[in-house]
Design an enzyme around this catalytic site. Structure first.
Site, PDB file in Angstrom:
ATOM      1  N   SER A   1       0.842  -1.190   0.000  1.00 47.18           N
ATOM      2  CA  SER A   1       0.000   0.000   0.000  1.00 47.18           C
ATOM      3  C   SER A   1       0.891   1.259   0.000  1.00 47.18           C
ATOM      4  O   SER A   1       1.807   1.362  -0.814  1.00 47.18           O
ATOM      5  CB  SER A   1      -0.981  -0.043   1.175  1.00 47.18           C
ATOM      6  OG  SER A   1      -2.033   0.870   1.007  1.00 47.18           O
ATOM      7  N   TYR A   2       0.672   2.205   0.907  1.00 48.24           N
ATOM      8  CA  TYR A   2       1.528   3.391   0.908  1.00 48.24           C
ATOM      9  C   TYR A   2       2.995   3.025   1.111  1.00 48.24           C
ATOM     10  O   TYR A   2       3.887   3.755   0.687  1.00 48.24           O
ATOM     11  CB  TYR A   2       1.095   4.364   2.005  1.00 48.24           C
ATOM     12  CG  TYR A   2      -0.164   5.130   1.690  1.00 48.24           C
ATOM     13  CD1 TYR A   2      -0.884   4.915   0.518  1.00 48.24           C
ATOM     14  CD2 TYR A   2      -0.654   6.078   2.573  1.00 48.24           C
ATOM     15  CE1 TYR A   2      -2.041   5.611   0.252  1.00 48.24           C
ATOM     16  CE2 TYR A   2      -1.826   6.792   2.307  1.00 48.24           C
ATOM     17  CZ  TYR A   2      -2.513   6.550   1.139  1.00 48.24           C
ATOM     18  OH  TYR A   2      -3.660   7.241   0.859  1.00 48.24           O
TER      19      TYR A   2
END
Length: 346
Positions: free
Chosen positions: A217-218
């Site tokens: 994800s991030y």
């Protein structure tokens, strides 16, 4: 009508949680948690009675392998107990209890887990180092969580990678878990990653010449930024990330917004808008693997295509058509792919 927090949890994150906990436990907990206020206490109660209890009984009987597995599972359950319950009473206490449980698990899991607190900006970043058995000076993969995850969510990723003879270090950086009470998530996340690499590569039991950074994800943005700015990084993996998540905040569900205010600070929209690989993608010259889910509306493969178009090294994009965010519905396939790719590059 605005979706309530519990509805948002089940709709958005049921697939994610169910990929990390036994299905029967998940279904039993769903019958117990019918109000948002029940989530943290019911998950805590279940974890203590079933998983910590099993670990205590096994350890008292000298069954160390069973105890280690039970405590590790309890630690993962505590992650989900505290996941996005940032405004509920007992959230910090539950995170502290999770830390205690992992310290119990550390010498009992196979291979053992070494807790390392990396000094950083007047405080520390906690992480779990695990080294594959029988490998002298193994290569190392630094594992970076997403915005609302923690090192605990990377435990199964670590298991896959360890089986390929690679050491792993999953850590909580600014904005993660208890660290979020001291430091907030930041756009230049390559800075804390560099501090982690500095600490680990000063050891003589790891091969500093074979270092990879992988993020979910991030964390995929952060891994790419680290690869672009630190020439010690020899390979990089980004799973379900973004070229930039700018503009996402206003479209996100209330439950996500509540969590991001804890992890990113008072203006999470501004932090999200500043997260990008636009200024560094062209500086990535080492092999890059991007893994995306074709059924993930929050992180579409078009972001990976933008990154791939700008990097200046070997890059591979794998899209699982039926994959959701971080491909957690295809956990064995996606995590095995990452582990195999890292083994082949390192």
């Amino acid at each position: 009508m605005t979706e309530d927090l519990l509805e948002g949890m089940y709709r958005l994150f049921g697939w994610r949680i169910a990929s990390h906990v036994p299905h029967w436990d998940w279904e039993q907990l769903r019958t117990r948690v019918t109000r948002w206020e029940d989530w943290l206490p019911e998950w805590t109660r279940w974890t203590e009675e079933r998983w910590v209890g099993l670990g205590d009984e096994a350890l008292a009987a000298g069954r160390r392998a069973t105890a280690g597995r039970a405590y590790a599972q309890a630690g993962i359950f505590y992650h989900w107990a505290t996941f996005l319950t940032v405004n509920e009473p007992g959230w910090v206490a539950a995170l502290e209890r999770m830390d205690e449980i992992w310290r119990l698990a550390a010498p009992l899991v196979d291979p053992p887990l070494e807790r390392i607190d990396v000094p950083f900006e007047g405080t520390f970043l906690p992480g779990h180092l695990r080294k594959p058995e029988g490998v002298e000076r193994p290569p190392l993969a630094v594992l970076v969580p997403g915005a609302d995850s923690t090192k605990e969510e990377l435990y199964d990723f670590s298991e896959h990678i360890l089986r390929r003879g690679i050491a792993t270090f999953a850590f909580d950086g600014p904005g993660h878990g208890l660290v979020s009470t001291r430091l907030k998530l930041r756009p230049d996340y390559e800075v804390p990653i560099r501090a982690v690499c500095d600490a680990l590569l000063s050891r003589d039991d790891l091969d500093g010449g074979r270092l990879a950074v992988a993020g979910i994800s991030y964390g995929g943005i952060f891994a790419c930024r680290a690869a672009a700015t630190d020439d010690r990084v020899k390979a990089v993996v980004s799973v379900s990330s973004w070229y930039t998540p700018a503009g996402r905040y206003e479209t996100q569900a209330p439950i996500s917004k509540a969590g991001l205010k804890q992890y990113m600070g008072d203006d999470p929209a501004a932090v999200q808008d500043a997260l990008t690989v636009a200024d560094v993608a062209g500086k990535i010259t080492v092999p890059l693997l991007q893994v995306y889910g074709g059924s993930d509306p929050s992180s579409p493969p078009s972001h990976a295509e933008r990154v791939a178009a700008e990097v200046n090294g070997p890059n591979e994009l794998v899209v699982f058509p039926d994959g959701v965010h971080v491909c957690n519905n295809l956990a064995f396939r996606s995590r095995s792919l990452v582990a195999d790719w890292l083994a082949e590059r390192l």
